[in-house]
Design a protein around this motif. Structure first.
Motif, PDB file in Angstrom:
ATOM      1  N   ALA A   1      32.420  63.996  27.283  1.00 45.93           N
ATOM      2  CA  ALA A   1      31.748  63.631  25.916  1.00 45.93           C
ATOM      3  C   ALA A   1      31.670  64.523  24.785  1.00 45.93           C
ATOM      4  CB  ALA A   1      30.085  63.194  26.525  1.00 45.93           C
ATOM      5  N   GLY A   2      31.611  65.947  25.239  1.00 49.99           N
ATOM      6  CA  GLY A   2      31.595  66.675  24.145  1.00 49.99           C
ATOM      7  C   GLY A   2      32.862  66.978  23.520  1.00 49.99           C
ATOM      8  N   LYS A   3      34.066  66.901  24.136  1.00 50.24           N
ATOM      9  CA  LYS A   3      35.427  66.995  23.745  1.00 50.24           C
ATOM     10  C   LYS A   3      35.592  65.608  22.724  1.00 50.24           C
ATOM     11  CE  LYS A   3      39.915  68.051  23.208  1.00 50.24           C
ATOM     12  NZ  LYS A   3      40.307  69.029  22.713  1.00 50.24           N
ATOM     13  N   VAL A   4      35.127  64.284  23.334  1.00 50.43           N
ATOM     14  CA  VAL A   4      35.057  63.160  22.327  1.00 50.43           C
ATOM     15  C   VAL A   4      34.456  63.495  21.052  1.00 50.43           C
ATOM     16  CG1 VAL A   4      34.546  60.780  22.209  1.00 50.43           C
ATOM     17  CG2 VAL A   4      35.349  61.650  24.579  1.00 50.43           C
ATOM     18  N   ALA A   5      33.274  64.212  21.137  1.00 53.21           N
ATOM     19  CA  ALA A   5      32.571  64.545  19.888  1.00 53.21           C
ATOM     20  C   ALA A   5      33.235  65.289  18.978  1.00 53.21           C
ATOM     21  CB  ALA A   5      31.152  65.010  20.350  1.00 53.21           C
TER      22      ALA A   5
ATOM     23  N   PHE B   1      24.425  69.223  19.405  1.00 55.06           N
ATOM     24  CA  PHE B   1      24.767  70.184  20.719  1.00 55.06           C
ATOM     25  C   PHE B   1      26.087  70.123  21.340  1.00 55.06           C
ATOM     26  CE2 PHE B   1      24.492  70.902  25.159  1.00 55.06           C
ATOM     27  CZ  PHE B   1      24.347  72.312  25.311  1.00 55.06           C
ATOM     28  N   LEU B   2      26.484  68.512  21.321  1.00 55.45           N
ATOM     29  CA  LEU B   2      27.869  68.330  21.871  1.00 55.45           C
ATOM     30  C   LEU B   2      28.778  68.817  21.033  1.00 55.45           C
ATOM     31  CD1 LEU B   2      27.125  64.582  22.883  1.00 55.45           C
ATOM     32  CD2 LEU B   2      27.668  66.400  24.345  1.00 55.45           C
ATOM     33  N   LEU B   3      28.602  69.080  19.511  1.00 53.31           N
ATOM     34  CA  LEU B   3      29.573  69.810  18.575  1.00 53.31           C
ATOM     35  C   LEU B   3      29.613  71.364  18.720  1.00 53.31           C
ATOM     36  CD1 LEU B   3      29.376  67.312  15.512  1.00 53.31           C
ATOM     37  CD2 LEU B   3      31.084  67.587  17.204  1.00 53.31           C
ATOM     38  N   GLY B   4      28.501  71.913  19.484  1.00 52.09           N
ATOM     39  CA  GLY B   4      28.398  73.170  19.590  1.00 52.09           C
ATOM     40  C   GLY B   4      27.572  73.792  18.730  1.00 52.09           C
ATOM     41  N   GLY B   5      26.784  72.674  17.861  1.00 52.38           N
ATOM     42  CA  GLY B   5      25.704  73.452  17.103  1.00 52.38           C
ATOM     43  C   GLY B   5      24.599  74.132  17.577  1.00 52.38           C
ATOM     44  N   GLY B   6      23.517  74.646  16.837  1.00 51.66           N
ATOM     45  CA  GLY B   6      22.430  75.218  17.343  1.00 51.66           C
ATOM     46  C   GLY B   6      21.084  74.827  16.892  1.00 51.66           C
ATOM     47  N   HIS B   7      21.243  73.501  16.231  1.00 52.31           N
ATOM     48  CA  HIS B   7      20.000  72.856  15.671  1.00 52.31           C
ATOM     49  C   HIS B   7      19.530  71.759  16.492  1.00 52.31           C
ATOM     50  CE1 HIS B   7      20.805  75.403  12.314  1.00 52.31           C
ATOM     51  NE2 HIS B   7      21.951  74.725  11.955  1.00 52.31           N
ATOM     52  N   ASN B   8      19.065  72.315  17.803  1.00 52.59           N
ATOM     53  CA  ASN B   8      18.372  71.255  18.877  1.00 52.59           C
ATOM     54  C   ASN B   8      17.394  71.965  19.818  1.00 52.59           C
ATOM     55  OD1 ASN B   8      20.729  72.640  21.001  1.00 52.59           O
ATOM     56  ND2 ASN B   8      21.929  72.036  19.383  1.00 52.59           N
ATOM     57  N   PHE B   9      17.067  70.949  20.621  1.00 54.11           N
ATOM     58  CA  PHE B   9      15.901  71.608  21.236  1.00 54.11           C
ATOM     59  C   PHE B   9      16.266  70.997  22.893  1.00 54.11           C
ATOM     60  CE2 PHE B   9      14.098  70.640  17.213  1.00 54.11           C
ATOM     61  CZ  PHE B   9      13.424  72.032  16.984  1.00 54.11           C
ATOM     62  N   ALA B  10      15.405  71.668  23.818  1.00 51.76           N
ATOM     63  CA  ALA B  10      15.542  71.384  25.071  1.00 51.76           C
ATOM     64  C   ALA B  10      15.878  70.098  25.545  1.00 51.76           C
ATOM     65  CB  ALA B  10      14.392  71.948  26.011  1.00 51.76           C
ATOM     66  N   PRO B  11      15.094  69.075  25.166  1.00 53.86           N
ATOM     67  CA  PRO B  11      15.118  67.587  25.399  1.00 53.86           C
ATOM     68  C   PRO B  11      16.590  66.862  24.974  1.00 53.86           C
ATOM     69  CG  PRO B  11      13.028  68.067  24.649  1.00 53.86           C
ATOM     70  CD  PRO B  11      13.807  69.068  24.354  1.00 53.86           C
TER      71      PRO B  11
ATOM     72  N   GLU C   1      26.894  64.081  29.490  1.00 53.03           N
ATOM     73  CA  GLU C   1      28.411  64.576  29.905  1.00 53.03           C
ATOM     74  C   GLU C   1      28.634  64.604  31.411  1.00 53.03           C
ATOM     75  OE1 GLU C   1      32.085  66.633  29.531  1.00 53.03           O
ATOM     76  OE2 GLU C   1      30.562  66.519  27.691  1.00 53.03           O
ATOM     77  N   GLN C   2      27.461  64.419  32.317  1.00 53.44           N
ATOM     78  CA  GLN C   2      27.588  64.286  33.658  1.00 53.44           C
ATOM     79  C   GLN C   2      28.060  62.902  34.096  1.00 53.44           C
ATOM     80  OE1 GLN C   2      24.033  64.527  35.924  1.00 53.44           O
ATOM     81  NE2 GLN C   2      25.136  65.260  37.849  1.00 53.44           N
ATOM     82  N   LEU C   3      27.525  61.671  33.246  1.00 51.86           N
ATOM     83  CA  LEU C   3      27.981  60.393  33.241  1.00 51.86           C
ATOM     84  C   LEU C   3      29.307  60.120  32.611  1.00 51.86           C
ATOM     85  CD1 LEU C   3      24.151  59.007  32.548  1.00 51.86           C
ATOM     86  CD2 LEU C   3      25.480  58.877  34.656  1.00 51.86           C
ATOM     87  N   MET C   4      29.282  60.845  31.605  1.00 49.47           N
ATOM     88  CA  MET C   4      30.902  60.575  30.993  1.00 49.47           C
ATOM     89  C   MET C   4      31.449  61.837  30.763  1.00 49.47           C
ATOM     90  SD  MET C   4      29.408  57.829  28.098  1.00 49.47           S
ATOM     91  CE  MET C   4      31.104  57.941  27.289  1.00 49.47           C
TER      92      MET C   4
END
Length: 278
Positions: free
Chosen positions: A55-59, A30-40, A49-52
């Protein structure tokens, strides 16, 4: 927690997978922008991302490092890749980058996440020079002697061993230094280790909060960030190529998409290096 919503993906989720518990492989997807993930997974990514912040950019910076490292090795004639902890397929997979440079390059992906394996199996159906093995990286013998490894990899020739964003999921109790040494000893001279690892040298409070959040999420994955000196030790027996062990955005960047030009700290939040076995 948001109730899990059924999607077409659920129709073939491997039996026994509890999609109400987040997986770091799917969270990273999900952080990489992929679509193979679920709500949790998405909720854990949002909390991370809120804590750090960033984080998505780092990924994505780390993902760009992977592509540069694979191209670097392919340019030097390395045509065998063993990707441990390969995760869920997304843009710029190792076999795509390697086979673009060397059409006959062979790639064996290894992951213990059943959804990552199932996606990889679908993606690689028509690629005879790439395969996926479901296995735990802590058992090198089972990986190196598997039918997939025997078919694709020649241990008497140089191999690129990839452990990208993987070893920080191995706790100290499992001795990652010795574990990597077992792989290293099985590889021929001229082989390479490509490794990236979350650092304990920056944003320590944020890292601690993120680690606690992951543990509280019931995820089976546990984060062990390490210092520069600790990560450097993982390259024992390998000669680091230039520029050594640095922030992943600073490892031979080739263009603006390889690093952040607005927040330089993000470029060094994950250590990365490439080492050659003499």
């Amino acid at each position: 927690m948001t109730d899990h919503q059924m999607t077409p993906l659920d129709a073939w989720v491997p039996s026994g997978v509890d999609v109400t518990v987040p997986s770091m492989a799917r969270t990273y997807d999900f952080l990489l922008g992929g679509g193979h993930n679920f709500a949790p997974d998405r909720e854990l990514a949002a909390r991370t991302e809120q804590l750090m912040p960033g984080a998505g950019k780092v990924a994505r910076i780390n993902r760009a490092f992977l592509g540069r490292a694979v191209r670097y090795l392919a340019d030097r004639g390395v045509d065998q890749f063993l990707d441990i902890g390969s995760g869920i397929p997304t843009v710029g997979n190792v076999h795509e980058v390697a086979q673009r440079a060397l059409p006959n390059a062979r790639v064996l992906y290894v992951d213990k996440d059943p959804i990552a394996v199932a996606h990889s199996e679908l993606m690689l159906t028509h690629n005879d020079n790439a395969d996926i093995l479901r296995a735990d990286m802590r058992d090198p013998a089972s990986i190196l002697t598997s039918a997939q490894a025997r078919r694709l990899l020649d241990l008497s020739r140089p191999i690129a061993l990839l452990m990208v964003m993987m070893v920080h999921w191995v706790p100290d109790a499992d001795d990652p230094h010795a574990l990597i040494g077992r792989y290293r000893d099985a590889l021929s001279a001229g082989s390479y280790l490509v490794l990236s690892h979350v650092t304990a040298d920056q944003r320590q409070d944020q890292i601690s909060d993120a680690r606690n959040t992951i543990e509280q999420s019931r995820s089976a994955d546990h984060l062990t960030p390490r210092t520069h000196a600790e990560v450097l030790c993982l390259f024992d027996g390998f000669d680091l190529v230039e520029p050594g062990l640095v922030g992943c955005g600073l490892w031979q960047p080739a263009g603006p998409g390889d690093l952040s030009d607005t927040n330089h700290e993000l470029n060094a939040h994950i250590y990365a290096g490439v080492g050659r076995k003499p």
